[in-house]
Scaffold this active site. Structure first.
Site, PDB file in Angstrom:
ATOM      1  N   CYS A 142      -9.135   5.498  -2.425  1.00 45.46           N
ATOM      2  CA  CYS A 142     -10.209   4.514  -2.578  1.00 45.46           C
ATOM      3  C   CYS A 142     -11.033   4.607  -1.293  1.00 45.46           C
ATOM      4  O   CYS A 142     -11.097   5.670  -0.683  1.00 45.46           O
ATOM      5  CB  CYS A 142      -9.661   3.117  -2.833  1.00 45.46           C
ATOM      6  SG  CYS A 142      -8.406   2.548  -1.676  1.00 45.46           S
ATOM      7  N   GLY A 145      -8.128   3.306   1.491  1.00 46.51           N
ATOM      8  CA  GLY A 145      -6.761   3.745   1.239  1.00 46.51           C
ATOM      9  C   GLY A 145      -5.735   2.646   1.367  1.00 46.51           C
ATOM     10  O   GLY A 145      -4.563   2.913   1.627  1.00 46.51           O
ATOM     11  N   VAL A 146      -6.156   1.399   1.141  1.00 46.49           N
ATOM     12  CA  VAL A 146      -5.264   0.251   1.351  1.00 46.49           C
ATOM     13  C   VAL A 146      -4.935  -0.487   0.050  1.00 46.49           C
ATOM     14  O   VAL A 146      -3.781  -0.794  -0.213  1.00 46.49           O
ATOM     15  CB  VAL A 146      -5.886  -0.746   2.358  1.00 46.49           C
ATOM     16  CG1 VAL A 146      -5.041  -2.008   2.475  1.00 46.49           C
ATOM     17  CG2 VAL A 146      -6.040  -0.098   3.725  1.00 46.49           C
ATOM     18  N   SER A 147      -5.927  -0.774  -0.781  1.00 45.42           N
ATOM     19  CA  SER A 147      -5.720  -1.672  -1.917  1.00 45.42           C
ATOM     20  C   SER A 147      -5.776  -0.984  -3.279  1.00 45.42           C
ATOM     21  O   SER A 147      -4.793  -0.934  -4.009  1.00 45.42           O
ATOM     22  CB  SER A 147      -6.739  -2.814  -1.868  1.00 45.42           C
ATOM     23  OG  SER A 147      -6.573  -3.709  -2.929  1.00 45.42           O
ATOM     24  N   ARG A 148      -6.932  -0.443  -3.653  1.00 45.82           N
ATOM     25  CA  ARG A 148      -7.081   0.117  -4.999  1.00 45.82           C
ATOM     26  C   ARG A 148      -6.157   1.304  -5.255  1.00 45.82           C
ATOM     27  O   ARG A 148      -5.464   1.363  -6.279  1.00 45.82           O
ATOM     28  CB  ARG A 148      -8.551   0.524  -5.228  1.00 45.82           C
ATOM     29  CG  ARG A 148      -9.478  -0.637  -5.453  1.00 45.82           C
ATOM     30  CD  ARG A 148     -10.947  -0.241  -5.397  1.00 45.82           C
ATOM     31  NE  ARG A 148     -11.391   0.017  -4.026  1.00 45.82           N
ATOM     32  CZ  ARG A 148     -12.647   0.229  -3.671  1.00 45.82           C
ATOM     33  NH1 ARG A 148     -13.595   0.259  -4.613  1.00 45.82           N
ATOM     34  NH2 ARG A 148     -12.984   0.421  -2.410  1.00 45.82           N
TER      35      ARG A 148
END
Length: 321
Positions: A142, A145-148
């Site tokens: 995403c 690079g943390v949530s989606r």
């Protein structure tokens, strides 16, 4: 640098994806892009001047409709097909992209917001991850690079390894410790688990979610503290003023307006010299509470905050003193 999650499966951010598309992806053959736009031109907003060749293969729409790019280019029935798709929501775009068009990229228009529909994208994303691992290796990314990307890979681990949402996320964090899907995604992943690791449109769980989503109801909301610069009488009666009238406050040097009280200031342990990113931990027990990045993090509203210190609501409890 992308993180290896499982054999031939990586997680990363938009910078890692750009490197793959420019031929530096260490053998990555497939790219799953989870961004607010499916267009490769989205990369130009992040890094102006970047050149990424791309050729569309097909588009998929909610309801199962697909358009093959080859047929569209020939023009046969193109106008009738486009007319029939008016009003339908785009689900994904598949492209041949990157150097020599050797990377197969599936772009899914997904925002990092708590009220975003994640469930309806899961099947197509998980199938594409399977395809990528069979035919080569795949990077799921995403913006930060943390949530989606974390939400999609968590769902993949849940389905393929029959793990609970919590167990799957913890397993992913062993490979990439700072990942943390937003709370809305977490709730939908729990629904995915309750439905038996599949998106069952006939399930009462899914129907409740769909009804809530169609009405525009948010799954959660944030409560913010009162503006310290407002007159006391305009602040909600639910906010109890401090007895100490000599509490230090911070004012704009030009207009003298109060911008913060001492109680709004959070002390922290200085980061290690030279550390650009890393986790934020509880000063008492060292529990991982969030993530910091001096280069910035994308907020759930879509804004890019630089530098950014992010505390995940799923990692803290809200209580009174």
């Amino acid at each position: 640098m992308p993180y290896l999650v499982r054999e031939r499966l990586f997680i990363g951010n938009i910078g890692d994806a750009a490197e793959v598309l420019q031929g530096g992806g260490d053998g990555v053959t497939h790219l799953l892009s989870l961004l607010s736009s499916v267009s490769v031109s989205f990369f130009l907003e992040w890094r102006p001047g970047l050149v990424i060749p791309a050729k569309e293969v097909k588009k998929g729409y909610f309801g199962g409709a697909e358009i093959e790019a080859a047929a569209a280019e020939e023009g046969e029935g193109k106008e009738e097909e486009e007319e029939g798709l008016k009003g339908k929501k785009l689900m994904y775009s598949v492209q041949a992209a990157g150097t020599d068009l050797k990377v197969t990229r599936m772009a899914v228009p997904l925002r990092d917001m708590e009220d975003e529909d994640l469930l309806d994208y899961l099947d197509v994303c998980l199938d594409f991850i399977d395809k990528g691992r069979r035919e080569g290796s795949i990077l799921v990314h995403c913006f930060a690079g943390v949530s989606r990307s974390a939400a999609i890979i968590t769902a993949y681990l849940m389905k393929t390894e029959r793990r609970s949402q919590e167990d799957a996320l913890e397993s992913l964090q062993e490979s990439c410790e700072f990942v943390c899907p937003n709370d809305g995604f977490i709730e939908q992943l729990k629904m995915f688990e309750e439905m038996g690791f599949k998106v069952d449109c006939s399930s009462s769980i899914y129907k409740r979610f769909r009804n809530s989503y169609n009405r525009g109801e948010k799954m959660d909301s944030s409560i913010f503290a009162a503006d310290p610069g407002l007159p006391a009488e305009s602040i909600s009666s639910e906010i109890t003023p401090k007895d100490d009238v000599h509490t230090p406050c911070y004012r704009c040097k030009k207009c003298r307006r109060v911008v913060a009280l001492q109680e709004n200031i959070i002390t922290h342990t200085p980061v290690e010299e030279g550390g650009m990113e890393g986790k934020l931990t509880c000063i008492h027990c060292k529990w991982n509470l969030g993530y910091f990045n001096w280069s910035g993090i994308q907020c759930s509203c879509g804004s890019w905050i630089t530098p950014a210190f992010q505390i995940h609501k799923s990692r803290v409890d809200i209580s009174t003193l």
